[in-house]
Scaffold this motif. Structure first.
Motif, PDB file in Angstrom:
ATOM      1  N   SER A  42       0.823  -1.209   0.000  1.00  0.00           N
ATOM      2  CA  SER A  42       0.000   0.000   0.000  1.00  0.00           C
ATOM      3  C   SER A  42       0.860   1.263   0.000  1.00  0.00           C
ATOM      4  O   SER A  42       0.510   2.265  -0.638  1.00  0.00           O
ATOM      5  CB  SER A  42      -0.952   0.007   1.205  1.00  0.00           C
ATOM      6  OG  SER A  42      -1.931  -1.016   1.069  1.00  0.00           O
ATOM      7  N   GLN A  82      -7.454   0.484  -1.106  1.00  0.00           N
ATOM      8  CA  GLN A  82      -7.945  -0.627  -0.299  1.00  0.00           C
ATOM      9  C   GLN A  82      -9.198  -0.238   0.475  1.00  0.00           C
ATOM     10  O   GLN A  82     -10.146  -1.010   0.570  1.00  0.00           O
ATOM     11  CB  GLN A  82      -6.844  -1.078   0.666  1.00  0.00           C
ATOM     12  CG  GLN A  82      -7.194  -2.309   1.486  1.00  0.00           C
ATOM     13  CD  GLN A  82      -6.028  -2.807   2.305  1.00  0.00           C
ATOM     14  OE1 GLN A  82      -4.914  -2.297   2.211  1.00  0.00           O
ATOM     15  NE2 GLN A  82      -6.246  -3.810   3.123  1.00  0.00           N
ATOM     16  N   ASP A 159      -5.851  -1.806  -5.129  1.00  0.00           N
ATOM     17  CA  ASP A 159      -5.186  -2.248  -3.907  1.00  0.00           C
ATOM     18  C   ASP A 159      -6.104  -3.184  -3.128  1.00  0.00           C
ATOM     19  O   ASP A 159      -7.141  -2.760  -2.617  1.00  0.00           O
ATOM     20  CB  ASP A 159      -4.807  -1.022  -3.067  1.00  0.00           C
ATOM     21  CG  ASP A 159      -3.828  -1.344  -1.948  1.00  0.00           C
ATOM     22  OD1 ASP A 159      -3.472  -2.539  -1.802  1.00  0.00           O
ATOM     23  OD2 ASP A 159      -3.430  -0.430  -1.218  1.00  0.00           O
ATOM     24  N   GLU A 160      -5.734  -4.466  -3.047  1.00  0.00           N
ATOM     25  CA  GLU A 160      -6.515  -5.499  -2.351  1.00  0.00           C
ATOM     26  C   GLU A 160      -7.985  -5.473  -2.788  1.00  0.00           C
ATOM     27  O   GLU A 160      -8.897  -5.382  -1.954  1.00  0.00           O
ATOM     28  CB  GLU A 160      -6.420  -5.306  -0.825  1.00  0.00           C
ATOM     29  CG  GLU A 160      -5.020  -5.388  -0.264  1.00  0.00           C
ATOM     30  CD  GLU A 160      -4.475  -6.815  -0.215  1.00  0.00           C
ATOM     31  OE1 GLU A 160      -5.190  -7.755  -0.589  1.00  0.00           O
ATOM     32  OE2 GLU A 160      -3.306  -6.973   0.186  1.00  0.00           O
TER      33      GLU A 160
END
Length: 293
Positions: A42, A82, A159-160
């Motif tokens: 991240s 995320q 992100d994720e």
């Protein structure tokens, strides 16, 4: 176009070194960034997205210097972080239209067509008048991709993105990412190995702020060929095995631990050879010795 990251480092005020001399070359297509929680993924994504400054290093996107030409980067960047928040009492069509204005799409008819096309692309058009607070987790993630695709970005960072999604929503989301990745650079940052295995032709493994591997999944698999061994181990013997072998993973099957170890030759003790997969590659770098690929 390619994204070139060289010697990037970042240490936070609390002393945590999130990035340690990171260098990566990322071409057009789907690029998987694998690593456990806290690996630095991240932090790297936020730096590329111009949300934080590194202590040292350079990032170049084509002819754009990411660290000094932030406005130029933002014009061509799509970003799904995320933690993606939405206004729960606003419908998807209204919010996407508002975000399109912020992205510089000021022509009303063009904006209307763009919003319609993106809602259709993400399979949200029939729910466009529904408030976002009533969306499922997967629908919110697809809305996140819709906003990331505004203004035809050349670089997309997710992100994720599949954490917490049920299997059906995960499949829809991965299919959508795969389609997007045909014409742009898409960085998929995740700790879910299967996401990378199914989508990416190039990948990197990062841990403790360092890049441990970059290359194709097929090359990584070749490096562990005939080197993964499996055995069912009674729990009382598990600790002793960890002291004598490079244990890269262990899971309970019927209440009994099944371990995978990395070894160049037959390790003895009734181990059986198994065909390694990308999860074994990942664990080999994160928990085992470095694999020479």
């Amino acid at each position: 176009m390619q994204l070139q990251i060289e010697n990037l480092s970042k240490t936070y005020p609390n002393g945590v070194q999130a990035l340690n001399d990171v260098s990566l070359t990322i071409q057009q297509g789907m690029f998987g960034l694998l690593g456990p929680n806290g690996a630095g993924k991240s932090s790297l994504m936020r730096t590329i997205a111009t949300l934080q400054e590194p202590d040292s290093g350079t990032i170049q996107l084509g002819d754009i210097n990411v660290l000094t030409q932030k406005d130029e980067v933002r014009k061509t960047l799509g970003y799904l972080p995320q933690e993606f928040g939405v206004y729960p009492k606003v419908d998807a069509e209204t919010l996407l239209d508002h975000l399109a204005v912020l992205k510089g799409i000021t022509n009303r008819s063009e904006r209307k067509e763009t919003v319609k096309a993106l809602l259709q692309k993400t399979n949200l058009y029939d729910a466009r008048k529904k408030n976002l607070g009533g969306y499922s987790g997967g629908m919110k993630q697809r809305f996140g991709i819709a906003q990331a695709l505004l203004a035809n970005p050349k670089l997309i960072i997710v992100d994720e993105p599949t954490a917490g999604l049920d299997p059906a929503e995960r499949n829809r989301f991965l299919n959508l990412l795969s389609e997007i990745g045909e014409n742009t650079i898409v960085i998929l940052s995740t700790h879910i190995v299967d996401d990378v295995k199914e989508l990416c032709s190039d990948m990197a493994i990062i841990n403790l702020g360092r890049v441990l591997y970059q290359g194709s999944p097929s090359k990584a698999l070749e490096a562990i060929k005939s080197r993964i061994w499996e055995k069912r181990v009674p729990k009382p013997e598990l600790e002793a095995l960890r002291n004598t072998h490079t244990v890269i993973s262990e899971k309970l099957v019927g209440g009994v631990p099944v371990v995978h170890i990395l070894s160049d030759g037959y390790p003895g003790a009734d181990f059986e050879p198994v065909e390694g997969d990308l999860e074994d590659v990942y664990f080999s770098y994160i928990f085992g010795e470095k694999v020479e690929a």
